[in-house]
Motif scaffolding. Sequence first.
Motif, PDB file in Angstrom:
ATOM      1  N   LYS A  13       0.814  -1.226   0.000  1.00 29.52           N
ATOM      2  CA  LYS A  13       0.000   0.000   0.000  1.00 29.52           C
ATOM      3  C   LYS A  13       0.845   1.273   0.000  1.00 29.52           C
ATOM      4  CE  LYS A  13      -1.813  -1.424   3.761  1.00 29.52           C
ATOM      5  NZ  LYS A  13      -1.210  -2.762   3.640  1.00 29.52           N
ATOM      6  N   THR A  14       1.796   1.326   0.915  1.00 27.87           N
ATOM      7  CA  THR A  14       2.566   2.558   1.069  1.00 27.87           C
ATOM      8  C   THR A  14       3.384   2.834  -0.192  1.00 27.87           C
ATOM      9  OG1 THR A  14       2.653   2.116   3.438  1.00 27.87           O
ATOM     10  CG2 THR A  14       4.205   3.743   2.576  1.00 27.87           C
ATOM     11  N   THR A  15       4.035   1.810  -0.680  1.00 28.43           N
ATOM     12  CA  THR A  15       4.831   1.951  -1.901  1.00 28.43           C
ATOM     13  C   THR A  15       3.937   2.348  -3.074  1.00 28.43           C
ATOM     14  OG1 THR A  15       6.199   0.149  -1.040  1.00 28.43           O
ATOM     15  CG2 THR A  15       6.546   0.772  -3.341  1.00 28.43           C
ATOM     16  N   LEU A  33      -2.128   7.101   7.494  1.00 31.20           N
ATOM     17  CA  LEU A  33      -3.052   6.864   8.608  1.00 31.20           C
ATOM     18  C   LEU A  33      -2.611   5.643   9.407  1.00 31.20           C
ATOM     19  CD1 LEU A  33      -4.655   8.821   6.856  1.00 31.20           C
ATOM     20  CD2 LEU A  33      -6.661   7.374   7.081  1.00 31.20           C
ATOM     21  N   ASP A  34      -1.383   5.196   9.144  1.00 32.83           N
ATOM     22  CA  ASP A  34      -0.887   3.989   9.804  1.00 32.83           C
ATOM     23  C   ASP A  34      -0.221   4.352  11.121  1.00 32.83           C
ATOM     24  OD1 ASP A  34       0.221   1.646  10.661  1.00 32.83           O
ATOM     25  OD2 ASP A  34       1.128   1.108   8.735  1.00 32.83           O
ATOM     26  N   VAL A  35      -0.997   4.246  12.188  1.00 33.64           N
ATOM     27  CA  VAL A  35      -0.481   4.589  13.514  1.00 33.64           C
ATOM     28  C   VAL A  35       0.055   3.355  14.244  1.00 33.64           C
ATOM     29  CG1 VAL A  35      -2.045   6.557  13.725  1.00 33.64           C
ATOM     30  CG2 VAL A  35      -2.785   4.335  14.568  1.00 33.64           C
ATOM     31  N   HIS A  58       6.869   7.568   8.718  1.00 28.36           N
ATOM     32  CA  HIS A  58       8.168   8.031   8.247  1.00 28.36           C
ATOM     33  C   HIS A  58       8.466   7.449   6.862  1.00 28.36           C
ATOM     34  CE1 HIS A  58      12.087   9.698   8.420  1.00 28.36           C
ATOM     35  NE2 HIS A  58      12.693   8.530   8.478  1.00 28.36           N
ATOM     36  N   GLN A  59       8.075   6.209   6.643  1.00 31.17           N
ATOM     37  CA  GLN A  59       8.277   5.559   5.338  1.00 31.17           C
ATOM     38  C   GLN A  59       7.628   6.380   4.228  1.00 31.17           C
ATOM     39  OE1 GLN A  59       6.458   1.668   5.158  1.00 31.17           O
ATOM     40  NE2 GLN A  59       7.217   1.222   3.092  1.00 31.17           N
ATOM     41  N   LEU A  60       6.383   6.790   4.456  1.00 33.54           N
ATOM     42  CA  LEU A  60       5.678   7.566   3.427  1.00 33.54           C
ATOM     43  C   LEU A  60       6.336   8.933   3.241  1.00 33.54           C
ATOM     44  CD1 LEU A  60       3.222   7.322   1.502  1.00 33.54           C
ATOM     45  CD2 LEU A  60       1.914   8.643   3.190  1.00 33.54           C
ATOM     46  N   LEU A  68      -4.801   8.698   0.937  1.00 32.43           N
ATOM     47  CA  LEU A  68      -4.747   8.212   2.307  1.00 32.43           C
ATOM     48  C   LEU A  68      -4.211   6.788   2.329  1.00 32.43           C
ATOM     49  CD1 LEU A  68      -8.246   9.533   3.506  1.00 32.43           C
ATOM     50  CD2 LEU A  68      -6.012  10.674   3.673  1.00 32.43           C
ATOM     51  N   ASP A  69      -3.001   6.649   2.847  1.00 33.55           N
ATOM     52  CA  ASP A  69      -2.388   5.333   2.998  1.00 33.55           C
ATOM     53  C   ASP A  69      -2.799   4.801   4.370  1.00 33.55           C
ATOM     54  OD1 ASP A  69      -0.718   3.091   2.940  1.00 33.55           O
ATOM     55  OD2 ASP A  69       1.014   4.223   3.684  1.00 33.55           O
ATOM     56  N   THR A  70      -3.345   3.615   4.415  1.00 31.76           N
ATOM     57  CA  THR A  70      -3.802   3.080   5.699  1.00 31.76           C
ATOM     58  C   THR A  70      -2.921   1.923   6.171  1.00 31.76           C
ATOM     59  OG1 THR A  70      -5.303   1.494   4.649  1.00 31.76           O
ATOM     60  CG2 THR A  70      -6.208   3.663   5.184  1.00 31.76           C
ATOM     61  N   ALA A  71      -3.076   1.590   7.443  1.00 29.81           N
ATOM     62  CA  ALA A  71      -2.336   0.451   8.004  1.00 29.81           C
ATOM     63  C   ALA A  71      -2.846  -0.840   7.378  1.00 29.81           C
ATOM     64  CB  ALA A  71      -2.533   0.391   9.513  1.00 29.81           C
TER      65      ALA A  71
HETATM   66 MG   LIG Z   1       2.227   0.633   4.724  1.00 28.58          MG
END
Ligand SMILES: [Mg+2]
Lengths: 298, 277
Positions: A114-116, A138-140, A147-149, A190-193
Amino acid sequence: MFESLSDRLSGVFDRLTKQGALSEDDVKTALREVRVALLEADVSLPVARDFVKRVQEKATGQAVTKSVTPGQQVVKIVHDELVATLTGDEDPGKLKIDNPPAPILMVGLQGGGKTTTTAKLAKRLKDREGKRVLMASLDVYRPAAMHQLEVLGNQIGVDTLPIVEGQKPVDIAKRAKQQATMGGYDVYMLDTAGRLHIDEVLMDEVEQVRNAVTPRETLLVVDGLTGQVAVEVAQEFDDKVGISGVVLTRMDGDGRGGAALSMRAVTGKPIRFVGVGEKTDALETFEPDRIAGRILGM
Amino acid sequence: VTRRVLDDDMLESLEELMIASDMGVDTALRVSANIAEGRLGRKVSVAEIKEILATEIARVMEPVAKPLPIYPKRPQVVLVVGVNGAGKTTTIGKLASQFRAAGKSVVIAAGDTFRAAAVEQLQVWGDRAGVPVLTAPEGSDPASLAYDALKKAQDEGADLLMIDTAGRLQNRQDLMAELAKIVRVLKKLDESAPHNTVLVLDATTGQNALSQVETFQKLADVSGLVMTKLDGTAKGGVLVALADKFGLPIHAIGVGEQIEDLAPFDPEDFAKALTGL
Ligand SMILES: [Mg+2]
Ligand SMILES: Nc1nc2c(ncn2[C@@H]2O[C@H](COP(=O)(O)OP(=O)(O)OP(=O)(O)O)[C@@H](O)[C@H]2O)c(=O)[nH]1
Ligand SMILES: Nc1nc2c(ncn2[C@@H]2O[C@H](COP(=O)(O)OP(=O)(O)OP(=O)(O)O)[C@@H](O)[C@H]2O)c(=O)[nH]1
Ligand SMILES: [K+]
Ligand SMILES: [Mg+2]
């Protein structure tokens, strides 16, 4: 590692006598091989079953063309049916991102990409369509996910929502919407967990996020190497969150990509993009005939 | 309890149950043939036949259920490899915590110098496990970090050095060569290192896991497996095919995202979950 459908069928048909039309028995024998080929390509069982039924109807009684072997003919019928199933009504590369700022919600299981993919899509929208994009994590939960994003944003020259520790995902989503509106962005992503489709708490959470921003696109990001669970995952995410499309990642691997057929068949939602590497430009628009060929090992 | 004659239809349902668990067609057929032997025509209930299946699967899995072996050698070097997103970094955090709890001194090397924030992610896990994490700048050579890390672990007399690596698909020859280089430099300091090379597999993966094991074993000399994400609904049936084909030990399974979510591989529990008992 696995035989292609053509190899399987040529073995089968070598033993059969040629006739004017594919007999019911010919077709039955061939379909057994088709079923195995689909399952080895990781097409989910119920999807493979339905698919074989449809091919059976198309193939029975079809005249054998002189120029091709019965095996080749069955492969063609299967291939065409695969392409027909995989092809959506619209251009897969065209996201609905009119009415700025348009929210795009990215969802999926843990580690799917997802993040990538968020970064890849943001870069594509910026470079190809000249869009101003804002990305928010939104990945808490996952260590260093935000930080990755942020790092990816810096790499591709796309803004990320400033990180505020301790905020809930829904509140981050609202903040992203606000900043996107005030900042004159065209799109906010919106990137989610990552979450399991059976995790009620986390599925509720992403539902709340959806309700807060009403995404124009909700993309399910799935590993192209996914096995039998693909059907269930797609179904659950679609039922609970409502997806508008699928992105298949890791198609740079040597997987057969049967998950594409499973997901498309159960949700009816288009496969939009495929991830073909780890770098931020490794994203391609989905092409049904390429995936069909892969599923069949051609 | 209704009993039915064990016939082809019943065997086919069993095969489908196995296929739906990602066991693969070949293995499912083989297992079902084993079950049919001497039982065709006998009357069985659904529960009984599932029990028989579970027993058969547990039998196949028994020999590969082995925890990560601990050697007297210090530091014991554990190299963790696998495709992207499988759960390598998380598993290292979990393992480090378990070894700490067992009184071992552990050092972690953040060998993923490629992916964004991979180092920071591992640092958080190191903090959680109470274990130091050795790092190198993003984009630097993972082999030289591995070398430095082993040197340091030797100097400090650590019991275990766990090396994280970047995710890599097994068909990427350049990246597989990078792994080989890591192994080569480790051997300069300790001919017997790495003592374990653990391949992390994702339970949601289907038949490609076979190709992953084959290639990683060939090119990186894998000594054991960990399967993650078995807390989901994927059953990990491909492990049965893998046990059959490669016989590599399965050291542990991941059952969640928390530090304690790493369990020993239990063949009976696995077989029960797979058959839905
Ligand atoms: Mg991710
Ligand atoms: N080879 C390859 N790797 C990919 C692709 N897409 C993503 N990855 C890699 O897959 C791994 C996981 O990607 P992420 O973007 O962190 O996945 P995620 O879904 O955000 O993960 P969580 O947030 O933990 O659920 C990383 O190593 C990525 O570099 C792809 O198309 N091909
Ligand atoms: N549900 C569940 N999630 C897991 C498990 N193990 C790892 N994860 C999640 O899977 C995602 C990827 O895990 P990582 O440890 O970053 O995977 P990786 O193999 O190091 O990924 P790359 O370094 O990007 O190749 C994260 O969101 C983890 O929290 C598990 O056993 N169960
Ligand atoms: K599996
Ligand atoms: Mg990692």
